[in-house]
Design an enzyme around this catalytic site. Structure first.
Site, short mmCIF file in Angstrom:
data_model
loop_
_atom_site.label_atom_id
_atom_site.label_comp_id
_atom_site.label_asym_id
_atom_site.label_seq_id
_atom_site.Cartn_x
_atom_site.Cartn_y
_atom_site.Cartn_z
N CYS A 32 0.80 -1.24 0.00
CA CYS A 32 0.00 0.00 0.00
C CYS A 32 0.82 1.28 0.00
O CYS A 32 0.57 2.18 -0.81
CB CYS A 32 -0.90 0.05 1.24
SG CYS A 32 -1.51 -1.52 1.81
N GLU A 47 -3.79 -1.38 -10.68
CA GLU A 47 -3.04 -0.27 -10.08
C GLU A 47 -1.70 -0.09 -10.80
O GLU A 47 -1.33 1.03 -11.19
CB GLU A 47 -2.84 -0.51 -8.59
CG GLU A 47 -4.16 -0.41 -7.82
CD GLU A 47 -4.02 -0.62 -6.33
OE1 GLU A 47 -2.99 -1.18 -5.89
OE2 GLU A 47 -4.95 -0.24 -5.59
P1 NDP Z 1 -6.84 -10.18 -7.07
O1 NDP Z 1 -7.51 -11.27 -6.37
O2 NDP Z 1 -7.36 -8.79 -6.93
O3 NDP Z 1 -6.80 -10.47 -8.63
C1 NDP Z 1 -6.21 -11.64 -9.12
C2 NDP Z 1 -6.35 -11.66 -10.63
O4 NDP Z 1 -5.60 -12.74 -11.14
C3 NDP Z 1 -7.76 -11.83 -11.09
O5 NDP Z 1 -7.93 -11.12 -12.29
C4 NDP Z 1 -7.86 -13.35 -11.32
O6 NDP Z 1 -8.77 -13.70 -12.31
C5 NDP Z 1 -6.46 -13.66 -11.81
N1 NDP Z 1 -6.00 -15.00 -11.45
C6 NDP Z 1 -6.09 -15.59 -10.26
N2 NDP Z 1 -5.52 -16.81 -10.29
C7 NDP Z 1 -5.07 -16.98 -11.54
C8 NDP Z 1 -4.39 -18.05 -12.20
N3 NDP Z 1 -4.08 -19.15 -11.56
N4 NDP Z 1 -4.09 -17.88 -13.51
C9 NDP Z 1 -4.42 -16.74 -14.15
N5 NDP Z 1 -5.05 -15.72 -13.58
C10 NDP Z 1 -5.37 -15.84 -12.29
O7 NDP Z 1 -5.31 -10.30 -6.65
P2 NDP Z 1 -4.09 -9.27 -6.65
O8 NDP Z 1 -2.89 -10.12 -6.80
O9 NDP Z 1 -4.31 -8.15 -7.58
O10 NDP Z 1 -4.14 -8.70 -5.16
C11 NDP Z 1 -4.15 -9.58 -4.06
C12 NDP Z 1 -4.96 -9.02 -2.93
O11 NDP Z 1 -4.25 -7.96 -2.32
C13 NDP Z 1 -6.29 -8.40 -3.35
O12 NDP Z 1 -7.31 -9.35 -3.42
C14 NDP Z 1 -6.52 -7.37 -2.29
O13 NDP Z 1 -7.23 -7.96 -1.25
C15 NDP Z 1 -5.13 -6.98 -1.86
N6 NDP Z 1 -4.78 -5.67 -2.43
C16 NDP Z 1 -5.50 -4.58 -2.08
C17 NDP Z 1 -5.21 -3.33 -2.62
C18 NDP Z 1 -6.02 -2.16 -2.23
O14 NDP Z 1 -6.70 -2.23 -1.21
N7 NDP Z 1 -6.02 -1.08 -3.01
C19 NDP Z 1 -4.12 -3.16 -3.57
C20 NDP Z 1 -3.44 -4.38 -3.90
C21 NDP Z 1 -3.76 -5.58 -3.34
P3 NDP Z 1 -10.28 -14.09 -11.94
O15 NDP Z 1 -10.95 -12.85 -11.46
O16 NDP Z 1 -10.81 -14.59 -13.22
O17 NDP Z 1 -10.21 -15.14 -10.88
#
Ligand code: NDP
Length: 449
Positions: free
Chosen positions: A48, A183
């Site tokens: 963050c 982001e």
């Molecule tokens: P997210 O869960 O937000 O997004 C993950 C993305 O990756 C989705 O688009 C998902 O697709 C895709 N995905 C998941 N697994 C696979 C896979 N095995 N192969 C291909 N694509 C995949 O995760 P982030 O990594 O962006 O962030 C992690 C967490 O950190 C967030 O959930 C959040 O809670 C936290 N965070 C919060 C922030 C904030 O408050 N501003 C900023 C950054 C992180 P699909 O949707 O189709 O499953």
């Protein structure tokens, strides 16, 4: 004081662990915290805080472009020094890391800069070999980026490395379309990179309101960020010139200079020895806990991302605080997970609280939806054709607001204040009774049709 070395041994000095350690010590417990990397955890060190500073830095690209319309003559070619921003951000991270460390020290918490693994219900082993006992153990080790297993995955980076780049690459491919992907897409794009997001589905930011997500997608595409949907990552090949060719299903291969994985985060429980104490994990490796943060081993507790409930810093902090107040402060408190606001610091940012329109319709049947789709006045003068969108979802019979979602400049700042009213159960009528504060974007909240 018990017969153990400590009353409480915390593993992980991130947001949740630090709060739990500090408050438990303030309540009189003898506390140690083990941290294998740096005090502060993901949010402070590689999440963050540095991300938000990069977002601020990135926003200057648009502000400088818009400046002319506001009377400022800015040289057509403004130089941007990534190393200067990077180093300033990393210095700020150092400062906060120091502040976190001092806070723990000032509360008499022993900070152990070693990896600790659990060896039993009341014991941990430090990397240096020392065994330490504690009446209670708190697991607060957070989560780490999940990297899909595919050939050449080692050529990609994750958000952990993004803060330390030598230079901003010209072509960036980001795998995933969630928080981190959107982001960083905004940040790299504003710094001049050509950005391509690839995702296995056609849904970006799953969990956010559909209209708000669609607006971000539309604005991002207009800016020049590319999206490839229904694309499964198949592998990365590194050429002799250092370029990376990414193969994916359903699309032609793409050659870029950097690949970043933003495909979710997994709890950091691997090799932590939790099985030795009978701590059960779920199928994602998260520690299973009850509403009092207690695991299946009565003396072992867990807070924050390692429990994979709501992966947000303020939630981990609340969980850490509640654990400490309950266990050592004699207070009967639990964390309220209802109506947690969240934001995505994309360009423009988005934020939301409560149910999305889809969730509200499924849960409540019929609902009333109010929208404000407007061009912020700053964008109008700047000739920027970017529109903001606010959406309010209300229970049909009572008018109680059950969801509020927005995308546009300063959306997270505005939403935080409005979330108090949503959490308090206010109605659309009560919002409308408040006189608009003109001219602001937030006034749309009390003028929605
Ligand atoms: P997210 O869960 O937000 O997004 C993950 C993305 O990756 C989705 O688009 C998902 O697709 C895709 N995905 C998941 N697994 C696979 C896979 N095995 N192969 C291909 N694509 C995949 O995760 P982030 O990594 O962006 O962030 C992690 C967490 O950190 C967030 O959930 C959040 O809670 C936290 N965070 C919060 C922030 C904030 O408050 N501003 C900023 C950054 C992180 P699909 O949707 O189709 O499953």
């Amino acid at each position: 004081m018990s017969d153990y070395d400590y009353d409480l041994f915390v593993i992980g000095a991130g947001s949740g662990g630090t709060r739990a350690a500090r408050v438990s010590a303030a309540h009189g417990a003898k506390v140690a915290v083990a941290e294998e990397y740096r005090v502060g955890g993901t949010c402070v060190i590689r999440g963050c805080v540095p991300k938000k500073l990069l977002v601020y830095g990135a926003h200057f690209a648009e502000d400088l472009r818009d400046a002319k319309a506001f009377g400022w003559d800015v040289p057509p070619q403004c130089d941007f020094s990534w190393p200067r921003l990077r180093d300033n951000v990393l210095s700020e991270v150092d400062r906060i890391n120091g502040a976190y460390t001092s806070t723990l020290e000032n509360h008499g918490v022993d900070i152990i800069h070693e990896r600790a693994t659990v060896t039993g219900p009341h014991s941990v082993k430090l990397a240096g070999g020392r065994e330490v006992t504690a009446e209670r153990i708190l697991i607060a080790v957070g989560a780490k980026p999940a990297v899909p297993s595919c050939p050449g995955a080692e050529h990609g980076i994750t958000s952990n490395e993004a803060f330390h780049l030598d230079a901003i690459p010209k072509r960036v491919l980001i795998a995933g379309a969630g928080y981190i992907a959107n982001e960083f897409a905004g940040v790299f794009h504003q710094f001049g990179a050509h950005v391509i997001l690839i995702n296995r589905t056609d849904v970006i930011l799953r969990g956010y309101d559909e209209s708000i997500r669609d607006r971000l997608l539309q604005i991002s595409m207009t800016k020049g960020i590319e999206f490839r949907f229904h694309a499964e990552f198949e592998g990365i090949e590194k050429g002799d010139d250092g370029c990376l060719t990414v193969k994916m299903s359903g699309h032609e291969p793409v050659t870029v200079d950097m690949v970043m994985f933003a495909t979710g985060r997994v709890p950091n429980t691997e090799g932590l020895g939790l099985e030795s104490a009978g701590v059960e994990l779920d199928d994602k490796g998260a520690v299973k806990v009850d509403d009092k943060a207690q695991s299946t081993c009565p003396s072992i507790y867990a807070v924050g991302d390692v429990t994979n409930r709501v992966q947000l810093t303020p939630v981990a902090i609340r969980e850490g605080q509640a654990f400490a107040d309950r266990t050592y402060g004699g207070k009967d408190v639990t964390v309220d997970y209802d109506c947690i606001p969240s934001a995505v610091f994309s360009h423009p940012p988005m934020a939301g609280v409560g149910m999305t329109e889809g969730e509200a319709k499924t849960t409540l049947g019929s609902v009333k939806v109010y929208l404000s789709d407007f061009r912020p006045m700053k964008n109008v003068l700047a000739g920027r054709n970017e529109r903001a969108l606010y959406k309010m979802i209300c229970e049909e019979t009572t008018g109680r607001i059950v969801g509020l979602h927005m995308i546009g400049p300063d959306a997270p700042e505005i939403l935080q204040a409005a979330a108090i009213a949503v959490k308090a159960g206010l109605t659309k009528d009560q919002f409308d009774q408040t006189v608009a504060l003109h001219p602001t974007m937030a006034e749309e909240l009390v003028l929605m049709k």
